[in-house]
Write a protein that holds these residues in place. Structure first.
Motif, PDB file in Angstrom:
ATOM      1  N   GLU A 243       0.847  -1.178  -0.045  1.00 46.73           N
ATOM      2  CA  GLU A 243       0.046  -0.085  -0.040  1.00 46.73           C
ATOM      3  C   GLU A 243       0.953   1.169   0.132  1.00 46.73           C
ATOM      4  O   GLU A 243       0.603   2.316  -0.779  1.00 46.73           O
ATOM      5  CB  GLU A 243      -0.936  -0.019   1.198  1.00 46.73           C
ATOM      6  CG  GLU A 243      -1.980  -1.250   1.149  1.00 46.73           C
ATOM      7  CD  GLU A 243      -3.317  -0.490   1.826  1.00 46.73           C
ATOM      8  OE1 GLU A 243      -3.342   0.629   2.204  1.00 46.73           O
ATOM      9  OE2 GLU A 243      -4.273  -1.446   1.713  1.00 46.73           O
ATOM     10  N   LEU A 244       1.774   1.421   0.633  1.00 48.69           N
ATOM     11  CA  LEU A 244       2.777   2.396   0.938  1.00 48.69           C
ATOM     12  C   LEU A 244       3.613   2.497  -0.579  1.00 48.69           C
ATOM     13  O   LEU A 244       3.834   3.637  -1.061  1.00 48.69           O
ATOM     14  CB  LEU A 244       4.105   2.200   1.989  1.00 48.69           C
ATOM     15  CG  LEU A 244       3.227   2.526   3.373  1.00 48.69           C
ATOM     16  CD1 LEU A 244       4.240   1.852   4.503  1.00 48.69           C
ATOM     17  CD2 LEU A 244       2.946   3.772   3.622  1.00 48.69           C
ATOM     18  N   MET A 245       3.936   1.600  -1.294  1.00 46.45           N
ATOM     19  CA  MET A 245       4.330   1.742  -2.677  1.00 46.45           C
ATOM     20  C   MET A 245       3.530   2.081  -3.524  1.00 46.45           C
ATOM     21  O   MET A 245       3.914   2.874  -4.511  1.00 46.45           O
ATOM     22  CB  MET A 245       4.793   0.285  -3.103  1.00 46.45           C
ATOM     23  CG  MET A 245       5.968  -0.417  -2.183  1.00 46.45           C
ATOM     24  SD  MET A 245       6.281  -2.116  -2.310  1.00 46.45           S
ATOM     25  CE  MET A 245       7.116  -2.289  -4.082  1.00 46.45           C
ATOM     26  N   ILE A 246       1.879   1.927  -3.404  1.00 46.08           N
ATOM     27  CA  ILE A 246       1.150   2.583  -4.164  1.00 46.08           C
ATOM     28  C   ILE A 246       0.947   3.886  -3.970  1.00 46.08           C
ATOM     29  O   ILE A 246       1.151   4.856  -4.872  1.00 46.08           O
ATOM     30  CB  ILE A 246      -0.422   2.200  -3.855  1.00 46.08           C
ATOM     31  CG1 ILE A 246      -0.355   0.723  -4.290  1.00 46.08           C
ATOM     32  CG2 ILE A 246      -1.233   2.859  -4.573  1.00 46.08           C
ATOM     33  CD1 ILE A 246      -1.772  -0.002  -3.882  1.00 46.08           C
ATOM     34  N   VAL A 247       1.270   4.476  -2.708  1.00 45.11           N
ATOM     35  CA  VAL A 247       1.375   5.903  -2.223  1.00 45.11           C
ATOM     36  C   VAL A 247       2.682   6.615  -3.093  1.00 45.11           C
ATOM     37  O   VAL A 247       2.470   7.654  -3.397  1.00 45.11           O
ATOM     38  CB  VAL A 247       1.571   6.223  -0.793  1.00 45.11           C
ATOM     39  CG1 VAL A 247       2.039   7.659  -0.633  1.00 45.11           C
ATOM     40  CG2 VAL A 247       0.379   5.784  -0.164  1.00 45.11           C
ATOM     41  N   GLY A 248       3.956   5.922  -3.560  1.00 41.95           N
ATOM     42  CA  GLY A 248       4.730   6.319  -4.283  1.00 41.95           C
ATOM     43  C   GLY A 248       4.433   6.560  -5.602  1.00 41.95           C
ATOM     44  O   GLY A 248       4.790   7.677  -6.066  1.00 41.95           O
ATOM     45  N   SER A 249       3.494   5.769  -6.058  1.00 44.79           N
ATOM     46  CA  SER A 249       3.156   6.096  -7.515  1.00 44.79           C
ATOM     47  C   SER A 249       2.067   7.374  -7.585  1.00 44.79           C
ATOM     48  O   SER A 249       1.910   7.683  -8.606  1.00 44.79           O
ATOM     49  CB  SER A 249       2.480   4.764  -7.948  1.00 44.79           C
ATOM     50  OG  SER A 249       3.471   3.912  -8.333  1.00 44.79           O
ATOM     51  N   CYS A 250       1.257   7.695  -6.342  1.00 42.59           N
ATOM     52  CA  CYS A 250       0.378   8.617  -6.440  1.00 42.59           C
ATOM     53  C   CYS A 250       1.300  10.158  -6.257  1.00 42.59           C
ATOM     54  O   CYS A 250       0.474  11.245  -6.541  1.00 42.59           O
ATOM     55  CB  CYS A 250      -0.509   8.375  -5.322  1.00 42.59           C
ATOM     56  SG  CYS A 250      -1.485   6.818  -5.527  1.00 42.59           S
ATOM     57  N   PHE A 256      10.008   5.376  -6.057  1.00 46.75           N
ATOM     58  CA  PHE A 256      10.272   3.987  -6.464  1.00 46.75           C
ATOM     59  C   PHE A 256      11.809   3.487  -5.987  1.00 46.75           C
ATOM     60  O   PHE A 256      12.836   4.084  -6.278  1.00 46.75           O
ATOM     61  CB  PHE A 256      10.285   3.620  -8.132  1.00 46.75           C
ATOM     62  CG  PHE A 256       9.016   4.184  -8.651  1.00 46.75           C
ATOM     63  CD1 PHE A 256       7.894   3.458  -8.481  1.00 46.75           C
ATOM     64  CD2 PHE A 256       8.971   5.280  -9.432  1.00 46.75           C
ATOM     65  CE1 PHE A 256       6.642   3.971  -9.138  1.00 46.75           C
ATOM     66  CE2 PHE A 256       7.744   5.665 -10.232  1.00 46.75           C
ATOM     67  CZ  PHE A 256       6.518   5.028 -10.019  1.00 46.75           C
ATOM     68  N   ASP A 257      11.734   2.481  -5.262  1.00 52.30           N
ATOM     69  CA  ASP A 257      12.775   1.877  -4.723  1.00 52.30           C
ATOM     70  C   ASP A 257      13.049   0.529  -5.221  1.00 52.30           C
ATOM     71  O   ASP A 257      12.330  -0.377  -5.134  1.00 52.30           O
ATOM     72  CB  ASP A 257      12.608   1.628  -3.088  1.00 52.30           C
ATOM     73  CG  ASP A 257      13.994   0.796  -2.438  1.00 52.30           C
ATOM     74  OD1 ASP A 257      14.599   0.053  -3.184  1.00 52.30           O
ATOM     75  OD2 ASP A 257      14.000   1.315  -1.105  1.00 52.30           O
ATOM     76  N   ALA A 258      13.902   0.493  -6.157  1.00 46.96           N
ATOM     77  CA  ALA A 258      14.079  -0.697  -7.131  1.00 46.96           C
ATOM     78  C   ALA A 258      14.326  -1.903  -6.431  1.00 46.96           C
ATOM     79  O   ALA A 258      13.840  -3.085  -6.587  1.00 46.96           O
ATOM     80  CB  ALA A 258      15.121  -0.581  -8.167  1.00 46.96           C
ATOM     81  N   GLY A 259      15.083  -1.812  -5.236  1.00 55.02           N
ATOM     82  CA  GLY A 259      15.335  -3.236  -4.666  1.00 55.02           C
ATOM     83  C   GLY A 259      14.273  -3.598  -3.712  1.00 55.02           C
ATOM     84  O   GLY A 259      13.873  -4.819  -3.441  1.00 55.02           O
ATOM     85  N   LEU A 260      13.314  -2.732  -3.158  1.00 53.07           N
ATOM     86  CA  LEU A 260      12.079  -2.987  -2.610  1.00 53.07           C
ATOM     87  C   LEU A 260      11.060  -3.785  -3.461  1.00 53.07           C
ATOM     88  O   LEU A 260      10.348  -4.626  -3.188  1.00 53.07           O
ATOM     89  CB  LEU A 260      11.433  -1.867  -1.992  1.00 53.07           C
ATOM     90  CG  LEU A 260      10.091  -1.906  -1.047  1.00 53.07           C
ATOM     91  CD1 LEU A 260      10.251  -3.234  -0.197  1.00 53.07           C
ATOM     92  CD2 LEU A 260       9.649  -0.756  -0.338  1.00 53.07           C
ATOM     93  N   TRP A 261      10.972  -3.193  -4.773  1.00 54.72           N
ATOM     94  CA  TRP A 261      10.263  -3.874  -5.851  1.00 54.72           C
ATOM     95  C   TRP A 261      10.457  -5.153  -6.068  1.00 54.72           C
ATOM     96  O   TRP A 261       9.622  -6.217  -6.410  1.00 54.72           O
ATOM     97  CB  TRP A 261      10.311  -2.906  -6.863  1.00 54.72           C
ATOM     98  CG  TRP A 261       9.092  -1.914  -6.982  1.00 54.72           C
ATOM     99  CD1 TRP A 261       9.506  -0.387  -6.621  1.00 54.72           C
ATOM    100  CD2 TRP A 261       7.852  -1.848  -7.524  1.00 54.72           C
ATOM    101  NE1 TRP A 261       8.302   0.275  -6.596  1.00 54.72           N
ATOM    102  CE2 TRP A 261       7.151  -0.644  -7.027  1.00 54.72           C
ATOM    103  CE3 TRP A 261       6.913  -2.807  -7.742  1.00 54.72           C
ATOM    104  CZ2 TRP A 261       5.776  -0.389  -7.225  1.00 54.72           C
ATOM    105  CZ3 TRP A 261       5.418  -2.511  -7.850  1.00 54.72           C
ATOM    106  CH2 TRP A 261       5.162  -1.302  -7.694  1.00 54.72           C
ATOM    107  N   GLU A 262      11.783  -5.410  -6.144  1.00 56.02           N
ATOM    108  CA  GLU A 262      12.311  -6.932  -6.508  1.00 56.02           C
ATOM    109  C   GLU A 262      12.031  -7.717  -5.376  1.00 56.02           C
ATOM    110  O   GLU A 262      11.671  -8.978  -5.454  1.00 56.02           O
ATOM    111  CB  GLU A 262      13.911  -6.665  -6.862  1.00 56.02           C
ATOM    112  CG  GLU A 262      14.177  -6.033  -8.053  1.00 56.02           C
ATOM    113  CD  GLU A 262      15.668  -6.026  -8.524  1.00 56.02           C
ATOM    114  OE1 GLU A 262      16.468  -5.572  -7.311  1.00 56.02           O
ATOM    115  OE2 GLU A 262      15.928  -6.082  -9.615  1.00 56.02           O
TER     116      GLU A 262
END
Length: 316
Positions: A243-250, A256-262
């Motif tokens: 959910e917090l990663m969605i906040v990043g896109s908003c 965007f944290d590439a390591g976290l996405w992976e």
């Protein structure tokens, strides 16, 4: 459907795009293959003894599918999958009749309007529901219903989506929230973090209007979102992390944290399920659906919005 005109492409690292693609595609497929586990029990009426059991997840599925269609970057197969999920949820809600009946019986409840808004986003309409919510929005009693601040934002966004936005003072509604006060960031707890995410979701209509966040809030999130993500990734609270990663896109300037996405993509099971936390995923198929449906929806949304901000279409 075309990409939302208010959503600008951003510079997104290639690893993020790859992970977002995997998350969104597999999650959407899992939701479609298991959607029959989310049917309303026979004899369900508008009263619903336990709305969170199936009714709310139907709305969450509709949300994810509607955003896939709104962003317009999915492959033909994924677009068809999203439409099938919406058709399924709409069928379960008796073509909107159940939403209408629940809103008619419980005029102060906001959930029928909120669920309806996800379908409206994707082109579904129910004339009697439209007339009813327009009438209810004109009443002082419903406008003044007691709600926590981020819930007021939810209702305002739903009304905006169905065409009843009116003269909402978005800045005042935002200022009433915990996030809108840009408070001491170390005071945040688990529940407040969810309130923060949903305040952002509703202000920006799930990333469709990233420029709507007030600049002080945008700056506050740019500074503290990475810190909060580190806190909850360390204890493997994947539902909240996503959910917090969605906040990043908003954000107007997305984070965007590439390591976290992976890392999040690595937690996803081969069948597409995304676990809610670091505990073992146990139980039969039905239990797995109940316990991890929400996180898989959130992952589908997170991946979809990240790809949209990158302006990256999926393989057709």
């Amino acid at each position: 459907m075309s990409t939302s005109p208010t959503t600008a492409a951003a510079s997104v690292p290639a690893p993020v795009s790859r992970s977002a693609h995997r998350l969104a595609t597999r999650a959407l497929g899992w939701l479609r293959r298991h959607c029959e586990l989310g049917t309303l029990p026979p004899g369900t009426t508008a009263e619903m003894a336990d709305p969170d059991s199936v009714y709310k997840p139907l709305g969450e599925t509709a949300l994810a599918a509607s955003l896939v269609l709104r962003e317009g970057l999915a492959s033909r197969k994924e677009t068809e999958t999203a439409r099938e999920l919406l058709d399924f949820a709409w069928w379960e809600l008796r073509g909107g009749d159940m939403l209408y009946e629940r809103q008619l019986r419980y005029m102060m409840m906001a959930d029928p309007l909120e669920l309806y808004a996800h379908f409206v986003r994707a082109g579904y309409r129910h004339p009697r529901m439209d007339a009813l919510v327009a009438h209810l929005r004109s009443l002082t009693s419903t406008r003044a219903a007691e709600q926590v601040p981020n819930r007021r934002l939810a209702v305002a966004n739903a009304a905006r989506l169905v065409g009843l936005g009116g003269d909402v003072d978005w800045r005042r509604l935002t200022d009433d929230t915990w996030l809108g006060n840009t408070p001491e960031p170390w005071a945040i707890d688990w529940m407040t973090a969810y309130c923060v995410t949903h305040s952002v979701f509703h202000i920006t209509d799930w990333g469709g209007r990233p420029g709507e966040l007030p600049e002080p809030v945008e700056e506050y999130l740019r500074l503290w979102l990475p810190v909060w993500l580190d806190v909850w990734r360390e204890i493997q609270e994947w539902d909240l992390v996503a959910e917090l990663m969605i906040v990043g896109s908003c954000l107007n300037e997305p984070y965007f944290d590439a390591g976290l996405w992976e890392e999040l993509a690595a937690t996803q099971h081969e069948d597409g399920l995304v676990p809610r936390d670091g505990k073992p995923v146990e139980g039969d198929t039905a239990q797995r659906f109940r316990e991890h449906h929400h996180t898989t929806v959130v992952a589908a949304v997170a991946g979809t919005l990240a790809l949209s901000r990158a302006g990256v279409g999926r393989t057709r």
